[in-house]
Design a protein around this motif. Sequence first.
Motif, PDB file in Angstrom:
ATOM      1  N   SER A 381       1.175  -1.295  -0.188  1.00 17.68           N
ATOM      2  CA  SER A 381       0.138  -0.167  -0.248  1.00 17.68           C
ATOM      3  C   SER A 381       0.954   1.181  -0.212  1.00 17.68           C
ATOM      4  CB  SER A 381      -0.427  -0.003   1.031  1.00 17.68           C
ATOM      5  OG  SER A 381      -1.820  -1.144   1.429  1.00 17.68           O
ATOM      6  N   TYR A 382       0.196   2.216  -0.308  1.00 14.45           N
ATOM      7  CA  TYR A 382       0.799   3.798  -0.274  1.00 14.45           C
ATOM      8  C   TYR A 382       0.093   4.445   0.877  1.00 14.45           C
ATOM      9  CZ  TYR A 382       3.912   2.750  -4.311  1.00 14.45           C
ATOM     10  OH  TYR A 382       4.224   1.895  -5.477  1.00 14.45           O
ATOM     11  N   ILE A 383       1.377   5.812   1.234  1.00 12.84           N
ATOM     12  CA  ILE A 383       1.080   7.221   2.080  1.00 12.84           C
ATOM     13  C   ILE A 383       1.485   7.902   1.098  1.00 12.84           C
ATOM     14  CG2 ILE A 383       0.851   8.015   4.034  1.00 12.84           C
ATOM     15  CD1 ILE A 383       1.248   5.442   5.936  1.00 12.84           C
ATOM     16  N   LEU A 384      -0.342   8.447   1.069  1.00 16.18           N
ATOM     17  CA  LEU A 384       0.105  10.022   0.199  1.00 16.18           C
ATOM     18  C   LEU A 384      -0.041  10.976   0.885  1.00 16.18           C
ATOM     19  CD1 LEU A 384      -0.478   7.676  -2.030  1.00 16.18           C
ATOM     20  CD2 LEU A 384       0.383   9.234  -4.041  1.00 16.18           C
ATOM     21  N   ALA A 385      -0.043  11.821   0.200  1.00 16.08           N
ATOM     22  CA  ALA A 385       0.033  13.845   1.099  1.00 16.08           C
ATOM     23  C   ALA A 385      -1.525  14.224  -0.214  1.00 16.08           C
ATOM     24  CB  ALA A 385       1.277  14.622   1.863  1.00 16.08           C
ATOM     25  N   ALA A 396      -8.653  12.172  -4.552  1.00 11.18           N
ATOM     26  CA  ALA A 396      -7.476  10.736  -5.221  1.00 11.18           C
ATOM     27  C   ALA A 396      -8.318   9.502  -5.095  1.00 11.18           C
ATOM     28  CB  ALA A 396      -5.836  10.801  -3.912  1.00 11.18           C
ATOM     29  N   SER A 397      -7.182   8.563  -6.059  1.00 15.78           N
ATOM     30  CA  SER A 397      -7.298   7.093  -5.055  1.00 15.78           C
ATOM     31  C   SER A 397      -8.077   6.912  -4.296  1.00 15.78           C
ATOM     32  CB  SER A 397      -6.297   6.453  -6.338  1.00 15.78           C
ATOM     33  OG  SER A 397      -6.378   7.188  -7.741  1.00 15.78           O
ATOM     34  N   HIS A 398      -7.815   4.915  -3.817  1.00 13.85           N
ATOM     35  CA  HIS A 398      -8.592   4.613  -2.283  1.00 13.85           C
ATOM     36  C   HIS A 398      -7.792   3.590  -2.900  1.00 13.85           C
ATOM     37  CE1 HIS A 398     -11.041   2.649  -4.291  1.00 13.85           C
ATOM     38  NE2 HIS A 398     -12.141   1.704  -3.318  1.00 13.85           N
ATOM     39  N   GLY A 399      -7.145   2.890  -3.574  1.00 12.86           N
ATOM     40  CA  GLY A 399      -7.171   1.644  -3.966  1.00 12.86           C
ATOM     41  C   GLY A 399      -6.451   1.354  -5.248  1.00 12.86           C
ATOM     42  N   ALA A 400      -5.870  -0.463  -4.917  1.00 15.12           N
ATOM     43  CA  ALA A 400      -5.730  -0.624  -6.609  1.00 15.12           C
ATOM     44  C   ALA A 400      -6.288  -0.535  -7.802  1.00 15.12           C
ATOM     45  CB  ALA A 400      -5.156  -1.631  -6.520  1.00 15.12           C
ATOM     46  N   GLY A 401      -7.621  -1.182  -7.049  1.00 12.27           N
ATOM     47  CA  GLY A 401      -8.956  -1.702  -7.939  1.00 12.27           C
ATOM     48  C   GLY A 401      -8.963  -2.495  -8.457  1.00 12.27           C
ATOM     49  N   ARG A 402     -10.303  -2.706  -9.023  1.00 12.97           N
ATOM     50  CA  ARG A 402      -9.987  -3.777  -9.667  1.00 12.97           C
ATOM     51  C   ARG A 402     -10.306  -4.338 -10.955  1.00 12.97           C
ATOM     52  NH1 ARG A 402     -12.244  -8.370  -5.767  1.00 12.97           N
ATOM     53  NH2 ARG A 402     -12.378  -9.604  -7.332  1.00 12.97           N
ATOM     54  N   ALA A 444      -5.883 -10.310  -9.051  1.00 14.31           N
ATOM     55  CA  ALA A 444      -7.168  -9.957  -9.176  1.00 14.31           C
ATOM     56  C   ALA A 444      -7.754  -8.036  -9.262  1.00 14.31           C
ATOM     57  CB  ALA A 444      -8.430 -10.341  -8.193  1.00 14.31           C
ATOM     58  N   TYR A 445      -6.131  -7.681  -8.584  1.00 13.33           N
ATOM     59  CA  TYR A 445      -6.510  -5.733  -8.624  1.00 13.33           C
ATOM     60  C   TYR A 445      -5.339  -5.469  -9.780  1.00 13.33           C
ATOM     61  CZ  TYR A 445      -9.784  -6.426  -4.834  1.00 13.33           C
ATOM     62  OH  TYR A 445     -10.327  -6.492  -3.744  1.00 13.33           O
ATOM     63  N   LYS A 446      -5.316  -4.285 -10.233  1.00 19.07           N
ATOM     64  CA  LYS A 446      -4.687  -3.566 -10.569  1.00 19.07           C
ATOM     65  C   LYS A 446      -3.277  -3.602 -10.361  1.00 19.07           C
ATOM     66  CE  LYS A 446      -8.229  -0.124 -12.898  1.00 19.07           C
ATOM     67  NZ  LYS A 446      -9.378  -0.703 -11.907  1.00 19.07           N
ATOM     68  N   ASP A 447      -2.334  -3.309 -10.737  1.00 25.42           N
ATOM     69  CA  ASP A 447      -0.975  -2.557 -10.100  1.00 25.42           C
ATOM     70  C   ASP A 447      -1.083  -1.978  -9.620  1.00 25.42           C
ATOM     71  OD1 ASP A 447       1.944  -2.193  -9.526  1.00 25.42           O
ATOM     72  OD2 ASP A 447       2.578  -3.024 -11.517  1.00 25.42           O
ATOM     73  N   VAL A 448      -0.185  -1.308  -8.012  1.00 26.88           N
ATOM     74  CA  VAL A 448      -0.784  -0.489  -7.260  1.00 26.88           C
ATOM     75  C   VAL A 448       0.152   0.289  -7.324  1.00 26.88           C
ATOM     76  CG1 VAL A 448       0.619  -1.864  -5.199  1.00 26.88           C
ATOM     77  CG2 VAL A 448      -1.096   0.236  -4.373  1.00 26.88           C
ATOM     78  N   ASP A 449       1.390  -0.095  -7.597  1.00 28.02           N
ATOM     79  CA  ASP A 449       2.115   1.095  -7.968  1.00 28.02           C
ATOM     80  C   ASP A 449       2.198   1.859  -8.576  1.00 28.02           C
ATOM     81  OD1 ASP A 449       4.799  -0.705  -6.227  1.00 28.02           O
ATOM     82  OD2 ASP A 449       4.444  -1.841  -7.741  1.00 28.02           O
ATOM     83  N   LEU A 450       1.546   1.434  -9.902  1.00 29.32           N
ATOM     84  CA  LEU A 450       1.041   2.485 -11.324  1.00 29.32           C
ATOM     85  C   LEU A 450       0.303   3.062 -10.387  1.00 29.32           C
ATOM     86  CD1 LEU A 450       1.318  -0.719 -13.634  1.00 29.32           C
ATOM     87  CD2 LEU A 450       2.766   1.515 -13.790  1.00 29.32           C
ATOM     88  N   VAL A 451      -0.839   2.655 -10.158  1.00 31.85           N
ATOM     89  CA  VAL A 451      -2.161   3.676  -9.506  1.00 31.85           C
ATOM     90  C   VAL A 451      -1.374   4.807  -8.540  1.00 31.85           C
ATOM     91  CG1 VAL A 451      -3.904   3.638  -7.834  1.00 31.85           C
ATOM     92  CG2 VAL A 451      -3.629   1.566  -9.176  1.00 31.85           C
TER      93      VAL A 451
END
Length: 475
Positions: A381-385, A396-402, A444-451
């Motif tokens: 997961s990521y923490i952003l500001a 902003a985005s909330h997750g990786a997204g299915r 089953a989820y998108k690449d969280v790094d790319l998101v």
Amino acid sequence: MNLQQLHQLEPCLWTLPRATAEKRAEVLLYGTAPLLVSMDDKVLEQAANVAFLPGVVGASMTMPDAHWGYGFPIGGVAAFDAGQGGVISVGGVGFDISCGIRCLRSNLSLQDAAPRFNELADTLFHAIPAGVGEEGEIKVNLTQIDQILQEGANWAVKHGYGNTADLEYIEEHGRVADAVPDNVSELAKKRQRGEMGTLGSGNHYLEVQMVERIYDAAAALAFGLHEGQILISIHCGSRGLGHQIGTEYMLILAKAASRLGIRLPDRELACAPIKSPEGQQYIGAMNAAINCALANRQILTHLTRVACEKIFRDAEFETLFDVSHNTCKAETHEVDGKPRLLHVHRKGATRAFGPGHPALPERYRKVGQPVVIGGSMGTGSYILAGSSGNRAFASASHGAGRAMSRHQALARWKGRALVDELAQQGILIRTRSMRGVAEEAPGAYKDVDLVAEATEQAGLARRVAFLRPKVCVKG
């Protein structure tokens, strides 16, 4: 999604051109080309449908993690002006009202915690009720439910679940105004009587994480983060009460739209003018559900602390931040150089106020609001500001997204094999449903790094830290 339907405005911003006679708001999609290609065409169709609703201000938008949902796409954002006939839509909030993430930072390091991860996993699994319809030891009567719906996390703190310091780092200080418990049905309240302090199922989780990488040293310092640090994230919502409110008000608002002659491009976008009796009734019930979810996450925070202290006697877990994903909030935003009060729907998207916003705790005001992009178990997961240049009404985005449906995931993965595979990677899973594990497989989820990268490139929020999962408790 077929990108030939779109016009690219910027590297991470696209628009759907309007036909000459088409009377709708603009449609904007945030994300890179690969992320948009991975989305179902239904995302674009739903975003365009939202643009036809009365009173849309600016544009109907999707975040980089968007995927098909009910009414609005998940990852959909739209703002409405009540003074211009703007509406509120159940499909723009979602059925899991105020689903969100409570993030806790600790004084533990990976070196401290790693030797006892197995024990910690078992202790948290037994301490945190999780699963479909799972109830906990906390039972509340209808009078107490009404108090919870009015007071939110403040009720939980008053009853010994956590401390007042937590409230400073929860949106609206743990209690949203204008909640009307009387607008919530007795059936919805009864469904919640045994579900306070429970995690639920599906994509909900409690995850022990380690800060693996820092991207923004100044923001990390403000957030109290450093490499090797142990964090815990709790992802859940308003449980049965929120779902019941969504079910009931979908019908109420659909009847209101019919009565008022509002043409719905999709019946799942059932809505009513914000100023209408039905619109006000739903807002009161929705705000009550938000308070229910904030109280639920506060109780879970307390249960988590108690469980961790059994293993780590000197452990401290402070609330980093708590913010909801599925809400409609009345907020002031600048439009065409002037401040306007808008009702911002965020469906599977998170609020992300930038530096200097007066609603933020003083500790974070110089760097912006903490934003958590939750990945799937096994990916991180990521923490952003929050960014000051955010043009998506501070969203902003909330997750990786299915990336695929639960049915598709079940056909491809087996829960037991996934648990074993993740254990070999050093990630311990505790669950009451192997079927649920398969449905929530990392693949089953998108690449969280790319998101997360696209969220930063789009100017929605900037990366602060990457978190590696170590223990994950699921329903």
